[in-house]
Motif scaffolding. Structure first.
Motif, mmCIF file in Angstrom:
data_model
loop_
_atom_site.group_PDB
_atom_site.id
_atom_site.type_symbol
_atom_site.label_atom_id
_atom_site.label_comp_id
_atom_site.label_asym_id
_atom_site.label_seq_id
_atom_site.Cartn_x
_atom_site.Cartn_y
_atom_site.Cartn_z
ATOM 1 N N THR A 128 37.622 31.982 26.076
ATOM 2 C CA THR A 128 39.128 32.017 26.312
ATOM 3 C C THR A 128 39.746 32.507 27.727
ATOM 4 O O THR A 128 40.532 31.924 28.315
ATOM 5 C CB THR A 128 39.897 32.883 25.366
ATOM 6 N N VAL A 129 38.969 33.427 28.352
ATOM 7 C CA VAL A 129 39.173 34.121 29.490
ATOM 8 C C VAL A 129 37.904 33.921 30.248
ATOM 9 O O VAL A 129 37.094 34.625 29.827
ATOM 10 C CB VAL A 129 39.853 35.504 29.429
ATOM 11 N N VAL A 130 37.917 33.217 31.424
ATOM 12 C CA VAL A 130 36.884 33.076 32.216
ATOM 13 C C VAL A 130 37.226 33.528 33.744
ATOM 14 O O VAL A 130 38.104 33.279 34.450
ATOM 15 C CB VAL A 130 36.386 31.556 32.484
ATOM 16 N N HIS A 131 36.305 34.244 34.219
ATOM 17 C CA HIS A 131 36.382 34.442 35.870
ATOM 18 C C HIS A 131 35.701 33.701 36.559
ATOM 19 O O HIS A 131 34.336 33.659 36.395
ATOM 20 C CB HIS A 131 36.287 35.963 36.134
ATOM 21 N N LEU A 132 35.906 33.108 37.790
ATOM 22 C CA LEU A 132 35.121 32.196 38.508
ATOM 23 C C LEU A 132 34.802 32.905 39.681
ATOM 24 O O LEU A 132 35.745 33.841 40.304
ATOM 25 C CB LEU A 132 35.730 31.037 38.989
ATOM 26 N N ARG A 133 33.539 33.203 40.017
ATOM 27 C CA ARG A 133 33.141 34.059 41.178
ATOM 28 C C ARG A 133 32.267 32.967 42.108
ATOM 29 O O ARG A 133 31.457 32.307 41.447
ATOM 30 C CB ARG A 133 32.172 35.005 40.728
ATOM 31 N N PRO A 134 32.336 32.949 43.425
ATOM 32 C CA PRO A 134 31.267 32.221 44.242
ATOM 33 C C PRO A 134 29.996 32.553 43.975
ATOM 34 O O PRO A 134 29.496 33.689 43.833
ATOM 35 C CB PRO A 134 32.165 32.210 45.545
ATOM 36 N N GLN A 135 29.165 31.433 44.035
ATOM 37 C CA GLN A 135 27.523 31.681 44.267
ATOM 38 C C GLN A 135 27.317 32.234 45.772
ATOM 39 O O GLN A 135 27.788 31.968 46.574
ATOM 40 C CB GLN A 135 27.021 30.411 44.254
ATOM 41 N N LEU A 136 26.684 33.476 45.561
ATOM 42 C CA LEU A 136 25.977 34.096 46.593
ATOM 43 C C LEU A 136 24.699 33.589 47.040
ATOM 44 O O LEU A 136 23.799 33.548 46.062
ATOM 45 C CB LEU A 136 26.053 35.598 46.507
ATOM 46 N N ARG A 137 24.347 33.571 48.193
ATOM 47 C CA ARG A 137 23.019 33.373 48.644
ATOM 48 C C ARG A 137 22.330 34.783 49.084
ATOM 49 O O ARG A 137 23.183 35.843 48.865
ATOM 50 C CB ARG A 137 22.932 32.334 49.955
ATOM 51 N N PRO A 138 21.049 34.836 49.147
ATOM 52 C CA PRO A 138 20.313 36.245 49.415
ATOM 53 C C PRO A 138 21.041 36.533 50.656
ATOM 54 O O PRO A 138 21.084 35.951 51.671
ATOM 55 C CB PRO A 138 18.951 35.813 49.667
ATOM 56 N N GLY A 139 21.321 37.852 50.766
ATOM 57 C CA GLY A 139 21.836 38.628 52.052
ATOM 58 C C GLY A 139 23.232 38.518 51.896
ATOM 59 O O GLY A 139 23.801 39.009 53.104
ATOM 60 N N GLU A 140 24.099 38.059 51.046
ATOM 61 C CA GLU A 140 25.480 37.923 51.248
ATOM 62 C C GLU A 140 26.138 39.016 50.245
ATOM 63 O O GLU A 140 25.352 39.289 49.229
ATOM 64 C CB GLU A 140 25.875 36.583 50.708
ATOM 65 N N ILE A 141 27.197 39.398 50.554
ATOM 66 C CA ILE A 141 28.111 40.327 49.708
ATOM 67 C C ILE A 141 29.495 39.775 49.502
ATOM 68 O O ILE A 141 29.985 39.355 50.616
ATOM 69 C CB ILE A 141 27.919 41.859 50.307
ATOM 70 N N LEU A 142 29.726 39.778 48.400
ATOM 71 C CA LEU A 142 31.260 39.239 48.067
ATOM 72 C C LEU A 142 32.350 40.562 48.193
ATOM 73 O O LEU A 142 32.151 41.641 47.442
ATOM 74 C CB LEU A 142 31.067 38.748 46.805
ATOM 75 N N CYS A 143 33.154 40.358 48.888
ATOM 76 C CA CYS A 143 34.510 41.080 48.951
ATOM 77 C C CYS A 143 35.661 40.492 48.541
ATOM 78 O O CYS A 143 36.271 39.551 49.075
ATOM 79 C CB CYS A 143 34.700 41.570 50.358
ATOM 80 N N GLU A 144 36.056 40.848 47.024
ATOM 81 C CA GLU A 144 36.924 40.210 46.536
ATOM 82 C C GLU A 144 38.302 41.111 47.214
ATOM 83 O O GLU A 144 38.318 42.010 47.086
ATOM 84 C CB GLU A 144 37.149 40.205 45.121
ATOM 85 N N ARG A 145 39.420 40.107 47.696
ATOM 86 C CA ARG A 145 40.456 40.725 47.937
ATOM 87 C C ARG A 145 41.780 40.167 47.022
ATOM 88 O O ARG A 145 42.056 38.905 46.742
ATOM 89 C CB ARG A 145 40.796 40.243 49.378
ATOM 90 N N MET A 146 42.796 41.373 46.746
ATOM 91 C CA MET A 146 43.833 40.617 45.859
ATOM 92 C C MET A 146 44.583 40.010 46.476
ATOM 93 O O MET A 146 45.165 40.084 47.635
ATOM 94 C CB MET A 146 44.584 42.130 45.537
ATOM 95 N N GLY A 147 44.868 38.646 45.881
ATOM 96 C CA GLY A 147 45.862 37.559 46.578
ATOM 97 C C GLY A 147 45.422 37.141 47.570
ATOM 98 O O GLY A 147 46.304 36.376 48.320
ATOM 99 N N ASP A 148 44.184 37.020 47.974
ATOM 100 C CA ASP A 148 43.642 36.414 49.340
ATOM 101 C C ASP A 148 42.337 35.751 48.862
ATOM 102 O O ASP A 148 41.768 35.905 47.916
ATOM 103 C CB ASP A 148 43.425 37.557 50.257
ATOM 104 N N ILE A 149 41.842 34.798 50.045
ATOM 105 C CA ILE A 149 40.606 34.205 49.683
ATOM 106 C C ILE A 149 39.394 35.301 49.796
ATOM 107 O O ILE A 149 39.486 36.184 50.379
ATOM 108 C CB ILE A 149 40.529 32.939 50.943
ATOM 109 N N PRO A 150 38.569 35.061 48.855
ATOM 110 C CA PRO A 150 37.288 36.180 48.832
ATOM 111 C C PRO A 150 36.627 35.945 50.274
ATOM 112 O O PRO A 150 36.484 35.049 50.728
ATOM 113 C CB PRO A 150 36.478 35.603 47.840
ATOM 114 N N LEU A 151 36.112 37.100 50.746
ATOM 115 C CA LEU A 151 35.524 37.142 52.032
ATOM 116 C C LEU A 151 33.921 37.440 51.474
ATOM 117 O O LEU A 151 33.722 38.229 50.713
ATOM 118 C CB LEU A 151 35.705 38.343 52.860
#
Length: 129
Positions: free
Chosen positions: A36-59
């Motif tokens: 019922t509730v799903v969160h989408l996260r981008p696929q990461l490649r080796p050596g990448e770190i996800l920085c989620e930012r509130m109300g902005d495009i993830p870095l």
């Protein structure tokens, strides 16, 4: 009917690109078991770190140490490798042990002993000229 593969806009450096999204189920319906509730996260490649930012495009940051591992003595030659290690150790040592004096030399150069005594709050008879 095939569903389209979900994708997200992410920032890589200064560019904004589309990345395939991975769904993470947060809540399910108790009766049917459907998400019922799903969160989408981008696929990461080796050596990448996800920085989620509130109300902005993830870095996505790239950890260069994982992509470009530290060279070894076998890959770069022992003498070059040893010189690099010594230089890094020396720089680290100097950063840890260097004293940073807090002093305003402009006041002490052109000031009288009375001004120095008043500025540094020391007795006038202890000021050397």
């Amino acid at each position: 009917m095939d569903r389209p593969i979900p994708s997200l806009r992410v920032q890589l450096g200064s560019e904004i690109v589309l990345r395939r999204a991975e769904p993470h189920v947060l809540e399910c319906d108790e009766l049917t078991g459907r998400a019922t509730v799903v969160h989408l996260r981008p696929q990461l490649r080796p050596g990448e770190i996800l920085c989620e930012r509130m109300g902005d495009i993830p870095l996505i940051l790239i950890d260069e140490s994982l992509i470009f591992p530290t060279p070894t003595a076998e890959t770069m030659g022992f003498d070059t490798w040893m010189k690099q290690r010594i230089d890094l150790a020396h720089a680290d040592f100097m950063k840890r042990t260097s004293a940073h004096l807090v002093c305003d030399w402009r006041i002490t150069r052109a000031s009288s002993p009375e001004e120095i005594s008043r500025y540094f709050n020391i007795p006038l008879n202890e000021v050397e000229s």
